[in-house]
Design a protein around this motif. Structure first.
Motif, PDB file in Angstrom:
ATOM      1  N   HIS A   9      37.824  43.165  48.299  1.00 27.23           N
ATOM      2  CA  HIS A   9      38.898  43.569  48.168  1.00 27.23           C
ATOM      3  C   HIS A   9      40.615  43.994  47.523  1.00 27.23           C
ATOM      4  O   HIS A   9      41.703  43.649  47.934  1.00 27.23           O
ATOM      5  N   LYS A  54      42.816  46.917  47.991  1.00 30.52           N
ATOM      6  CA  LYS A  54      43.193  46.711  49.300  1.00 30.52           C
ATOM      7  C   LYS A  54      45.001  46.407  49.338  1.00 30.52           C
ATOM      8  O   LYS A  54      45.143  45.537  48.787  1.00 30.52           O
ATOM      9  N   LEU A  75      44.979  43.328  54.953  1.00 27.73           N
ATOM     10  CA  LEU A  75      44.493  42.076  55.175  1.00 27.73           C
ATOM     11  C   LEU A  75      44.865  40.858  55.793  1.00 27.73           C
ATOM     12  O   LEU A  75      45.757  41.348  56.372  1.00 27.73           O
TER      13      LEU A  75
END
Length: 260
Positions: A146, A149, A154
């Protein structure tokens, strides 16, 4: 074991309301201190006073080799500190890092950029090194997939883990957690607590304000129960949580652990 943090006679009032009254405690290096207490008891004000986010009226705070006597730290008429006091406060602040309950991530920056911001901008770490460290930290908190991101992509638990990685990226001597799970849905709490538990096992020095009493019993080396701006009871979790002596502590824990 050497004390990393030493707090002596700390006091803070907002107008006529005294929020912190003569609080003293110490945190040995590599240990975890958990602060418990009801809402409005002064927990967050105390935590924010440890790194200068809140300016106490008096008392001393020492982190490592940096000590500040807050009775001597007084803003001028423009609300600014004199240069020498500003330098001393900056030195104190640099010794710790805060993990906020509301994440406080930059919304227009990726997880990776949020973690590299402090080291590159504040500490002057080269960008390549900061990026390498950030990837390692995001992997440590379970976010290897992630890194690119943005916060809106999230979950709350993932954002809070980015916040933890961001704090660790500053390589602080002391990590401060302000109710790190209070804004999370119940199913997301466990992931954040596991990360904090792992950090405790690695020997990070931490002060944690939390309402997660069972977690505190597992991870804390010492527990402070605060009410009305004073330390009502203090000691290892086996005493303060499992066998509290003060009636106020007993009542608080009964309400938390045995809700109607």
């Amino acid at each position: 074991m050497t004390d990393l943090l030493e707090v002596t006679n700390l006091r803070k009032a907002f107008g006529d309301h005294r929020v912190i009254e003569d609080i003293s405690f110490s945190v040995p290096e590599g240990s975890v201190t958990v602060i418990l207490g009801p809402s409005g008891s002064g927990k967050t004000t105390l935590l924010r006073s440890l790194n200068g986010l809140e300016l106490p009226d008096s008392g001393d705070v020492r982190i490592g080799e940096v000590s500040v006597d807050f009775a001597q730290v007084r803003p001028n008429k423009r609300g600014r500190l004199p240069s020498d006091q500003r330098a001393k406060m900056a030195a104190l602040t640099a010794r710790s890092a805060m993990v906020f309950q509301s994440y406080n991530l930059f919304p227009n920056r990726t997880a990776l950029q949020n973690v590299t911001e402090g080291p590159t901008v504040v500490q002057g770490v080269p960008a390549d090194q900061a990026r390498q460290d950030a990837v390692e930290l995001l992997t440590k908190v379970g976010l290897a997939d992630h890194v690119d991101k943005y916060p809106y992509q999230l979950s709350g638990g993932q954002q809070q883990r980015v916040g933890i990685a961001r704090a660790l990226a500053l390589k602080p001597q002391l990590v401060l957690f302000d109710e790190p799970t209070s804004a999370l849905d119940p199913e997301l709490v466990g992931d954040v607590l596991r990360v904090i538990r792992d950090l405790a096992a690695e020997g990070w020095s931490m002060v944690i304000v939390t309402h997660e009493v069972k977690f505190a019993a597992q991870v804390a080396d010492q527990v402070l129960f605060i009410d009305g701006g004073v330390v009502v009871e203090q000691g290892p979790p086996a005493e303060v949580i499992s066998n509290p002596q003060n009636p106020r502590t007993q009542d608080f824990l009964r309400r938390i652990l045995e809700p109607i």
